[in-house]
Design a protein around this motif. Structure first.
Motif, PDB file in Angstrom:
ATOM      1  N   CYS A  25      20.470  58.753  62.715  1.00 10.89           N
ATOM      2  CA  CYS A  25      19.958  59.364  63.939  1.00 10.89           C
ATOM      3  C   CYS A  25      20.966  60.408  64.435  1.00 10.89           C
ATOM      4  N   PRO A  26      20.522  61.341  65.283  1.00  8.20           N
ATOM      5  CA  PRO A  26      21.437  62.374  65.799  1.00  8.20           C
ATOM      6  C   PRO A  26      22.284  61.840  66.949  1.00  8.20           C
ATOM      7  N   ILE A  27      23.538  62.273  67.011  1.00  7.74           N
ATOM      8  CA  ILE A  27      24.463  61.896  68.077  1.00  7.74           C
ATOM      9  C   ILE A  27      24.860  63.168  68.813  1.00  7.74           C
ATOM     10  N   ARG A  28      24.596  63.193  70.113  1.00  2.92           N
ATOM     11  CA  ARG A  28      24.924  64.376  70.899  1.00  2.92           C
ATOM     12  C   ARG A  28      26.392  64.350  71.306  1.00  2.92           C
ATOM     13  N   ARG A  29      27.063  65.482  71.166  1.00  2.00           N
ATOM     14  CA  ARG A  29      28.464  65.613  71.550  1.00  2.00           C
ATOM     15  C   ARG A  29      28.592  66.626  72.671  1.00  2.00           C
ATOM     16  N   GLY A  30      29.624  66.463  73.484  1.00  2.00           N
ATOM     17  CA  GLY A  30      29.791  67.344  74.637  1.00  2.00           C
ATOM     18  C   GLY A  30      31.254  67.598  74.959  1.00  2.00           C
ATOM     19  N   GLY A  70      35.630  75.816  73.002  1.00  2.00           N
ATOM     20  CA  GLY A  70      35.908  75.211  71.701  1.00  2.00           C
ATOM     21  C   GLY A  70      34.747  74.359  71.223  1.00  2.00           C
ATOM     22  N   ALA A  71      35.015  73.551  70.232  1.00  2.00           N
ATOM     23  CA  ALA A  71      33.981  72.688  69.654  1.00  2.00           C
ATOM     24  C   ALA A  71      33.799  71.442  70.519  1.00  2.00           C
ATOM     25  N   PRO A  72      32.588  70.873  70.563  1.00  2.00           N
ATOM     26  CA  PRO A  72      32.379  69.618  71.301  1.00  2.00           C
ATOM     27  C   PRO A  72      33.283  68.522  70.747  1.00  2.00           C
ATOM     28  N   HIS A  73      33.833  67.693  71.636  1.00  2.00           N
ATOM     29  CA  HIS A  73      34.833  66.730  71.188  1.00  2.00           C
ATOM     30  C   HIS A  73      34.617  65.324  71.727  1.00  2.00           C
ATOM     31  N   THR A  74      33.707  65.126  72.689  1.00  2.00           N
ATOM     32  CA  THR A  74      33.527  63.804  73.275  1.00  2.00           C
ATOM     33  C   THR A  74      32.047  63.574  73.573  1.00  2.00           C
ATOM     34  N   VAL A  75      31.727  62.430  74.169  1.00  2.00           N
ATOM     35  CA  VAL A  75      30.337  62.150  74.550  1.00  2.00           C
ATOM     36  C   VAL A  75      29.990  62.998  75.788  1.00  2.00           C
ATOM     37  N   PRO A  76      28.739  63.435  75.925  1.00  2.00           N
ATOM     38  CA  PRO A  76      28.388  64.328  77.045  1.00  2.00           C
ATOM     39  C   PRO A  76      28.380  63.630  78.399  1.00  2.00           C
TER      40      PRO A  76
END
Length: 276
Positions: free
Chosen positions: A154-159, A166-172
């Motif tokens: 399944c997809p995991i959203r990052r925030g 920069g690039a997403p690095h943690t949970v939103p």
């Protein structure tokens, strides 16, 4: 004694001290424990056999009509073949065995022992799957767990925490999952914090592509199966929260089955070389 007959070859003439004689240890018959379980393996080429898709989605993926998992998730199409994930992710898909434990069932003939395996797969870029399989042998359980995890991906959203650069690095946002008595809470963390979590959860978050997360857990976390499931259920909810950056109207494309109707109608299934 002088009148005793000479012992027969193999010790069959020896009379033991208890029970019936004539069944010496050296009769050379062997117990025959090998049941020939490995005779049929590999007759059809093993893992090198070419994948013949059985579903419409598999046919579209194999022929390059669908090139990313996001196209599948967008229309909530179920994945029925694990080769679909192998075809799209390739070598980027990593697997990790989280737990192997024996389980028993009481039968009329006694206890039947099998092995329960919990496996996690991910590509470190926002895709994660969890699978559980029970089998008589450890290798079979691991193989089945990997297949189940790939079909459950399944997809995991990052925030971000704070500045969105920069690039997403943690949970939103804060997430919570539960399984059994275990409650797991995931909290966004500043860049550079790292994964503040138990070893099992740390592996899970790493495969999901998260770098900085605070975690909080309650309940009987020694039950690794429930602990891992609770964390996975929490991560599954990451796309369930509608944040302002998702408010924009989207113009959806037609479903892949509809867009490639003509291709699927004219698709011919290749006959296997082993079917007469």
């Amino acid at each position: 004694m002088a009148d005793a007959p000479p012992p027969m070859e193999g010790g069959k003439g020896d009379r033991g001290g208890f029970g019936r004689g004539g069944k010496g240890k050296g009769d050379g018959k062997g117990k025959g424990k090998g049941k020939g379980k490995g005779k049929g393996k590999g007759r059809r080429g093993g893992d090198d056999e070419e994948w013949v898709p059985c579903t419409k989605l598999g046919r579209l993926v194999k022929d390059g009509k669908i090139k990313s998992l996001e196209e599948i998730f967008l229309f909530s199409m179920p994945i029925k073949e694990f080769q679909i994930v192998d075809q799209i992710l390739g070598e980027a898909c990593k697997d990790e065995v989280m737990q192997i434990m024996p389980v028993q069932k009481q039968t009329s003939a006694g206890q039947r022992t099998r092995f329960r395996c919990c496996v996690v797969v991910g590509d470190g870029a926002g895709h994660l799957g969890l699978g559980v399989k029970c089998a008589k042998e450890v290798a079979t359980a691991i193989r089945g767990g990997i297949i189940a995890a790939k079909m459950n991906i399944c997809p995991i959203r990052r925030g971000y925490w704070g500045k969105m650069s920069g690039a997403p690095h943690t949970v939103p946002n804060k997430l919570m999952g539960k399984c059994g008595s275990v409650r797991v809470r995931l909290i966004p963390a500043p860049r550079g914090t790292g994964l503040v979590a138990a070893p099992a959860v740390k592996k899970l978050l790493g495969l999901a592509g998260l770098d900085d997360v605070y975690t909080s857990a309650k309940g009987h976390t020694r039950t690794i199966g429930n602990f891992v499931k609770a964390c996975f259920y929490a991560l599954q909810k990451s796309y369930g929260f509608l944040s302002p950056d998702l408010w924009a109207e989207n113009q959806f494309l037609p479903q892949p089955y509809q867009a490639h109707t003509d291709y699927l109608m004219n698709y011919k299934v290749k006959k296997s070389a082993y079917v007469e």
